[in-house]
Design a protein around this motif. Structure first.
Motif, short mmCIF file in Angstrom:
data_model
loop_
_atom_site.label_atom_id
_atom_site.label_comp_id
_atom_site.label_asym_id
_atom_site.label_seq_id
_atom_site.Cartn_x
_atom_site.Cartn_y
_atom_site.Cartn_z
N ARG A 1 20.63 37.68 -15.78
CA ARG A 1 20.81 36.26 -16.11
C ARG A 1 19.48 35.59 -16.41
NH1 ARG A 1 23.51 32.45 -11.72
NH2 ARG A 1 21.35 32.29 -11.01
N GLY A 2 18.43 35.99 -15.72
CA GLY A 2 17.11 35.41 -15.96
C GLY A 2 16.93 34.06 -15.30
N GLY A 3 15.69 33.74 -14.93
CA GLY A 3 15.36 32.42 -14.43
C GLY A 3 15.77 32.13 -13.01
N TRP A 4 16.11 33.16 -12.22
CA TRP A 4 16.52 32.92 -10.83
C TRP A 4 15.29 32.53 -10.01
CZ3 TRP A 4 15.94 36.26 -6.27
CH2 TRP A 4 16.66 35.79 -5.16
N ARG A 5 15.31 31.31 -9.47
CA ARG A 5 14.22 30.79 -8.66
C ARG A 5 14.82 30.11 -7.43
NH1 ARG A 5 12.43 33.71 -11.81
NH2 ARG A 5 10.63 33.46 -13.20
N PRO A 6 15.12 30.86 -6.39
CA PRO A 6 15.84 30.31 -5.24
C PRO A 6 15.03 29.26 -4.50
CG PRO A 6 14.95 32.46 -4.71
CD PRO A 6 14.70 32.26 -6.18
N ALA A 7 15.72 28.26 -3.97
CA ALA A 7 15.09 27.20 -3.17
C ALA A 7 16.07 26.80 -2.06
CB ALA A 7 14.74 26.00 -4.04
N PRO A 8 16.36 27.72 -1.12
CA PRO A 8 17.40 27.44 -0.12
C PRO A 8 17.02 26.29 0.80
CG PRO A 8 16.15 29.41 0.47
CD PRO A 8 15.73 29.02 -0.92
N THR A 9 18.04 25.56 1.22
CA THR A 9 17.83 24.40 2.09
C THR A 9 18.38 24.61 3.48
OG1 THR A 9 19.88 23.41 1.24
CG2 THR A 9 17.80 22.78 0.17
N ASP A 10 19.08 25.72 3.72
CA ASP A 10 19.58 25.98 5.07
C ASP A 10 19.66 27.49 5.30
OD1 ASP A 10 21.84 26.88 3.70
OD2 ASP A 10 23.25 25.56 4.71
N LEU A 11 19.91 27.86 6.54
CA LEU A 11 20.15 29.25 6.93
C LEU A 11 21.36 29.25 7.84
CD1 LEU A 11 19.36 32.28 7.27
CD2 LEU A 11 17.98 31.55 9.24
N ARG A 12 22.38 30.05 7.49
CA ARG A 12 23.60 30.13 8.28
C ARG A 12 23.86 31.58 8.65
NH1 ARG A 12 25.02 27.74 3.66
NH2 ARG A 12 26.95 28.89 3.33
N GLY B 1 10.51 35.35 -2.58
CA GLY B 1 9.42 34.82 -3.37
C GLY B 1 9.98 33.77 -4.29
N ARG B 2 9.98 32.52 -3.82
CA ARG B 2 10.74 31.48 -4.51
C ARG B 2 10.19 31.15 -5.89
NH1 ARG B 2 10.95 27.51 0.69
NH2 ARG B 2 8.84 28.41 0.89
N GLY B 3 8.89 31.20 -6.07
CA GLY B 3 8.32 30.85 -7.36
C GLY B 3 8.56 31.88 -8.44
N ALA B 4 8.64 33.16 -8.05
CA ALA B 4 8.79 34.23 -9.03
C ALA B 4 10.16 34.89 -9.00
CB ALA B 4 7.71 35.29 -8.80
N GLY B 5 11.03 34.45 -8.09
CA GLY B 5 12.36 35.04 -8.01
C GLY B 5 12.33 36.47 -7.48
N ARG B 6 11.55 36.72 -6.44
CA ARG B 6 11.44 38.04 -5.85
C ARG B 6 12.21 38.09 -4.53
NH1 ARG B 6 9.32 38.34 -10.33
NH2 ARG B 6 7.31 39.35 -10.77
N VAL C 1 14.05 48.51 2.41
CA VAL C 1 15.22 49.19 1.86
C VAL C 1 15.13 49.15 0.33
CG1 VAL C 1 17.74 49.29 1.79
CG2 VAL C 1 16.58 48.51 3.86
N THR C 2 15.04 50.31 -0.28
CA THR C 2 14.78 50.42 -1.72
C THR C 2 15.79 49.65 -2.55
OG1 THR C 2 13.85 52.62 -1.35
CG2 THR C 2 14.49 52.08 -3.61
N GLY C 3 17.07 49.71 -2.18
CA GLY C 3 18.10 49.07 -2.98
C GLY C 3 18.21 47.58 -2.80
N LEU C 4 17.45 47.01 -1.88
CA LEU C 4 17.53 45.58 -1.58
C LEU C 4 16.24 44.86 -1.94
CD1 LEU C 4 19.38 45.77 1.87
CD2 LEU C 4 20.38 45.47 -0.40
N VAL C 5 15.68 45.25 -3.10
CA VAL C 5 14.42 44.68 -3.58
C VAL C 5 14.62 44.17 -5.01
CG1 VAL C 5 12.04 45.18 -4.24
CG2 VAL C 5 12.99 46.17 -2.14
N VAL C 6 14.22 42.93 -5.25
CA VAL C 6 14.12 42.38 -6.60
C VAL C 6 12.64 42.21 -6.89
CG1 VAL C 6 14.66 40.43 -8.12
CG2 VAL C 6 16.32 41.15 -6.40
N ASP C 7 12.08 43.01 -7.81
CA ASP C 7 10.65 42.98 -8.06
C ASP C 7 10.28 42.44 -9.43
OD1 ASP C 7 11.32 45.03 -9.77
OD2 ASP C 7 10.08 46.55 -8.80
N GLY C 8 11.27 41.96 -10.17
CA GLY C 8 11.00 41.36 -11.47
C GLY C 8 11.10 42.32 -12.64
N THR C 9 11.14 43.62 -12.37
CA THR C 9 11.32 44.62 -13.42
C THR C 9 12.70 45.24 -13.27
OG1 THR C 9 8.96 45.13 -13.44
CG2 THR C 9 10.44 46.77 -14.40
#
Length: 269
Positions: free
Chosen positions: A230-241, A195-200, A210-218
């Protein structure tokens, strides 16, 4: 029941189970044998089954260049092992960073915002080691060009953010218990949503979240508390390897097939 409260109860249950048994149980539920599943692809971005590859070096949208240094690792088109059809990409992974090997593709042409879904099938021969390894990576210009990395540590699946070495889940016994190993000598369907806009971030193995592989913002202890610190993580990847990168121990041979990338979940078929 909310997702947050459900996850907290799941974390508490895992910690209690560890206290009683000392054993780590996978968080992903059992699913049908992946070899029997179709590789349906309805991706809103692109699909890749490697059947159109004509040589031994991945071509077309795929490249095999690696950063900084190279060694004995290799990524090739394989006509002996495949999830569907007759071809896949085989990665001969070797221990040591400079032996990294990937088959990579640009994500240009996909929407730059909103949810990004990735699905691929992977088969490998050696259990994930204790030390950190990566088998999927994405360059993130929003994180100073560093990689968002999917791989393993402490013998279970994990995410790693190269810029600050944050892990998901935390590499505590309770955190590792909320992840799951990557099965060997069988095809496994891995999916994730950014979820690039919210950092999810959500991650599925053979269709099970998988319960341990979830970032839900809380922030949740042993799961994403460190990731969100750290806060403010908003990923915008440009490739997949897709490939193999080891930072210590860890040789492995892996095959990748039936990749789907888009803005909606494709599923495992």
């Amino acid at each position: 029941m909310t997702l947050v409260s459900h996850r907290r109860r799941t974390v508490s249950a895992a910690v209690a189970a560890l206290a009683m048994t000392g054993l780590a149980a996978p968080a992903a539920s059992a699913s049908p044998a992946p070899d029997a599943r179709a590789a349906a692809c309805n991706a809103t971005g692109f699909c890749e089954d490697f059947e159109s590859q004509t040589g031994t070096t991945p071509a077309g949208r795929w490249t095999t260049a690696v950063a900084n240094c190279s060694g004995t690792g290799a990524a090739t088109v394989d006509s002996t092992v495949a999830h569907t059809g007759a071809k896949s990409v085989r990665v001969t992974g070797r221990a040591g960073y400079c032996n990294h090997a990937f088959a990579g593709t640009s994500l240009s042409g996909l929407p730059a915002t909103g949810d990004l879904y990735v699905r691929f099938w992977v088969r490998h021969t050696t259990a994930l080691p204790t030390q950190h390894v990566t088998f999927a990576a994405m360059k993130d210009p929003n994180d100073n060009g560093r990689d968002l990395r999917m791989g393993g540590q402490n013998k279970a699946l994990q995410w790693n953010r190269e810029s600050d070495d944050a892990t998901l889940p935390a590499q505590s016994p309770a955190g590792v218990a909320l992840s799951t190993p990557l099965p060997v000598n069988t095809w496994t369907c891995l999916e994730f949503r950014l979820g690039r806009g919210a950092g999810r971030l959500d991650t599925w193995v053979n269709g099970a979240l998988v319960t341990g592989l979830v970032v839900d913002g809380t922030p949740t202890q042993d799961v994403d508390q460190q990731w969100l610190a750290r806060g403010g993580w908003r990923p915008a990847p440009t490739d997949l390897r897709l490939g193999w990168e080891s930072y210590g121990e860890g040789d492995d041979t892996l095959w990748y097939d039936d990749v789907a990338v888009g803005t909606a979940r494709n599923g495992c078929g």
